[in-house]
Design an enzyme around this catalytic site. Structure first.
Site, PDB file in Angstrom:
ATOM      1  N   ASP A   1       0.830  -1.213   0.000  1.00  0.00           N
ATOM      2  CA  ASP A   1       0.000   0.000   0.000  1.00  0.00           C
ATOM      3  C   ASP A   1       0.865   1.263   0.000  1.00  0.00           C
ATOM      4  O   ASP A   1       1.931   1.293   0.609  1.00  0.00           O
ATOM      5  CB  ASP A   1      -0.904  -0.008   1.244  1.00  0.00           C
ATOM      6  CG  ASP A   1      -2.052   0.975   1.106  1.00  0.00           C
ATOM      7  OD1 ASP A   1      -2.294   1.474  -0.013  1.00  0.00           O
ATOM      8  OD2 ASP A   1      -2.708   1.258   2.123  1.00  0.00           O
TER       9      ASP A   1
ATOM     10  N   HIS B   1       2.636   3.354  -9.070  1.00  0.00           N
ATOM     11  CA  HIS B   1       2.457   1.925  -9.335  1.00  0.00           C
ATOM     12  C   HIS B   1       3.680   1.356 -10.051  1.00  0.00           C
ATOM     13  O   HIS B   1       4.151   0.268  -9.742  1.00  0.00           O
ATOM     14  CB  HIS B   1       1.200   1.680 -10.163  1.00  0.00           C
ATOM     15  CG  HIS B   1      -0.065   2.074  -9.441  1.00  0.00           C
ATOM     16  ND1 HIS B   1      -0.301   1.745  -8.128  1.00  0.00           N
ATOM     17  CD2 HIS B   1      -1.151   2.791  -9.833  1.00  0.00           C
ATOM     18  CE1 HIS B   1      -1.476   2.225  -7.743  1.00  0.00           C
ATOM     19  NE2 HIS B   1      -2.010   2.870  -8.763  1.00  0.00           N
TER      20      HIS B   1
ATOM     21  N   LEU C   1      10.647 -20.926  -5.089  1.00  0.00           N
ATOM     22  CA  LEU C   1       9.700 -19.952  -4.552  1.00  0.00           C
ATOM     23  C   LEU C   1       8.401 -20.004  -5.346  1.00  0.00           C
ATOM     24  O   LEU C   1       8.420 -19.997  -6.579  1.00  0.00           O
ATOM     25  CB  LEU C   1      10.293 -18.535  -4.636  1.00  0.00           C
ATOM     26  CG  LEU C   1       9.362 -17.375  -4.248  1.00  0.00           C
ATOM     27  CD1 LEU C   1       8.956 -17.447  -2.780  1.00  0.00           C
ATOM     28  CD2 LEU C   1      10.024 -16.020  -4.528  1.00  0.00           C
TER      29      LEU C   1
ATOM     30  N   ARG D   1       2.014  -5.177   5.924  1.00  0.00           N
ATOM     31  CA  ARG D   1       1.308  -4.122   5.200  1.00  0.00           C
ATOM     32  C   ARG D   1       2.102  -2.831   5.309  1.00  0.00           C
ATOM     33  O   ARG D   1       2.420  -2.391   6.412  1.00  0.00           O
ATOM     34  CB  ARG D   1      -0.107  -3.898   5.756  1.00  0.00           C
ATOM     35  CG  ARG D   1      -0.830  -2.792   4.989  1.00  0.00           C
ATOM     36  CD  ARG D   1      -2.265  -2.617   5.388  1.00  0.00           C
ATOM     37  NE  ARG D   1      -2.902  -1.669   4.478  1.00  0.00           N
ATOM     38  CZ  ARG D   1      -4.175  -1.692   4.115  1.00  0.00           C
ATOM     39  NH1 ARG D   1      -4.971  -2.612   4.589  1.00  0.00           N
ATOM     40  NH2 ARG D   1      -4.663  -0.789   3.290  1.00  0.00           N
TER      41      ARG D   1
HETATM   42  C1  FPP Z   1      -1.818   0.157  -3.474  1.00  0.00           C
HETATM   43  O1  FPP Z   1      -1.372   1.494  -3.410  1.00  0.00           O
HETATM   44  C2  FPP Z   1      -1.254  -0.527  -4.640  1.00  0.00           C
HETATM   45  C3  FPP Z   1      -1.973  -1.060  -5.681  1.00  0.00           C
HETATM   46  C4  FPP Z   1      -3.432  -1.030  -5.765  1.00  0.00           C
HETATM   47  C5  FPP Z   1      -1.286  -1.692  -6.836  1.00  0.00           C
HETATM   48  C6  FPP Z   1      -0.160  -2.620  -6.516  1.00  0.00           C
HETATM   49  C7  FPP Z   1       0.636  -2.841  -7.736  1.00  0.00           C
HETATM   50  C8  FPP Z   1       1.982  -2.842  -7.804  1.00  0.00           C
HETATM   51  C9  FPP Z   1       2.868  -2.699  -6.624  1.00  0.00           C
HETATM   52  C10 FPP Z   1       2.611  -2.966  -9.145  1.00  0.00           C
HETATM   53  C11 FPP Z   1       3.118  -4.248  -9.591  1.00  0.00           C
HETATM   54  C12 FPP Z   1       2.794  -5.513  -8.948  1.00  0.00           C
HETATM   55  C13 FPP Z   1       2.906  -6.744  -9.537  1.00  0.00           C
HETATM   56  C14 FPP Z   1       2.735  -7.957  -8.697  1.00  0.00           C
HETATM   57  C15 FPP Z   1       3.213  -6.935 -10.987  1.00  0.00           C
HETATM   58  P1  FPP Z   1      -2.445   2.661  -3.495  1.00  0.00           P
HETATM   59  O2  FPP Z   1      -2.635   3.022  -4.911  1.00  0.00           O
HETATM   60  O3  FPP Z   1      -3.680   2.226  -2.765  1.00  0.00           O
HETATM   61  O4  FPP Z   1      -1.730   3.805  -2.706  1.00  0.00           O
HETATM   62  P2  FPP Z   1      -2.409   4.931  -1.831  1.00  0.00           P
HETATM   63  O5  FPP Z   1      -3.001   4.237  -0.635  1.00  0.00           O
HETATM   64  O6  FPP Z   1      -1.271   5.806  -1.466  1.00  0.00           O
HETATM   65  O7  FPP Z   1      -3.438   5.599  -2.696  1.00  0.00           O
END
Ligand code: FPP
Length: 238
Positions: A12, A29, A123, A180
């Site tokens: 997150d 992202h 893994l 988390r």
């Molecule tokens: C949460 O941060 C993150 C996500 C919804 C996307 C997770 C994706 C990645 C880390 C990219 C690649 C992963 C793989 C496995 C290929 P948020 O957008 O909720 O952040 P915020 O809480 O600051 O808004």
């Protein structure tokens, strides 16, 4: 030191990381890929055989359509780019989540990734996409009901093991350590069944900043915790 066998992570903070830098959320992202690679590397180095990452939740469909589209393209692109490398690193990739909610291009990539045989895999990386813990319990309940209806299972045979086999991570050991990032202290509909006895570890750092020292700290703290599984000290596992 006790090392977890299975680590599950809610990654997150990508959006906030980007906003603080005056960048679009999509940049966050993309920056989130680096810690994903780091975690895979740490698991391999520490001999942790299972890593499960929450990449996109059932609730994430409520984000703006452009952000959802960006994330789906990022998953597709990443799978295409990294799969060979992952196989070379003896990482096998699996997915959990509601595939009926995903578009055909991503489902094709998922199926291709899962079809790849990695001899001597060290893994198992599980990526939760369009996943929700309640969705998982619903699909397990449906599978149970179907088995009872067809006579494959009797009503009396419904027990914890029967449900455990039908949830998406069925067959894998439960996560020992849940991490988390991003400061929130909740499970957010992640692996509701499997996290029953997991040790929970939260940190304020945003996902793109999460580094090998943070991962090591989480594992070290896990090693120092006493897990009682509802028993008394020294009683061992459930
Ligand atoms: C949460 O941060 C993150 C996500 C919804 C996307 C997770 C994706 C990645 C880390 C990219 C690649 C992963 C793989 C496995 C290929 P948020 O957008 O909720 O952040 P915020 O809480 O600051 O808004």
């Amino acid at each position: 030191m006790t090392v977890p066998r299975h680590v599950a992570i809610i990654m997150d903070g990508n959006g906030r990381w980007a906003s603080r830098r005056g960048l679009p959320r999509s940049a966050g992202h993309r920056a989130g890929l680096k810690p994903v690679r780091m975690c895979i590397e740490q698991c391999r180095q520490l001999g942790i055989p299972y890593l499960t990452l929450f990449a996109f939740s059932s609730e994430n469909w409520n984000r703006p359509v452009t952000e959802v589209g960006f994330l789906m393209n990022l998953f597709i692109e990443t799978l295409e780019k990294e799969l060979d490398d992952l196989a070379r690193q003896l990482v096998e990739v699996r997915f959990i989540g509601d595939r009926s909610a995903l578009g055909a291009p991503i489902v094709e990539r998922i199926e291709a990734a899962e079809a790849r045989v990695v001899e001597g895999a060290q893994l198992r990386l599980t990526i939760a996409l369009a996943y929700g813990g309640r969705w998982d319990l619903v699909q397990a309940a449906r599978a149970l009901a179907q088995d009872v209806a067809t006579g494959a299972l009797s009503f009396e045979q419904i027990d914890e093991a029967a449900i455990g086999r039908r949830v998406s991570l069925g067959g894998l050991p439960d996560p020992d350590l849940f991490i988390r990032t991003g400061g929130e202290k909740r499970i957010s509909n992640f692996l509701l069944w499997n996290l029953a006895y997991s040790e929970l570890w939260f940190c304020d750092r945003l996902w793109p900043e999460f580094d090998a020292d943070d991962f090591a700290m989480a594992v070290r703290e896990f090693g120092g915790r006493e897990r009682r599984f509802g028993g008394v000290p020294g009683a061992g596992s459930h």
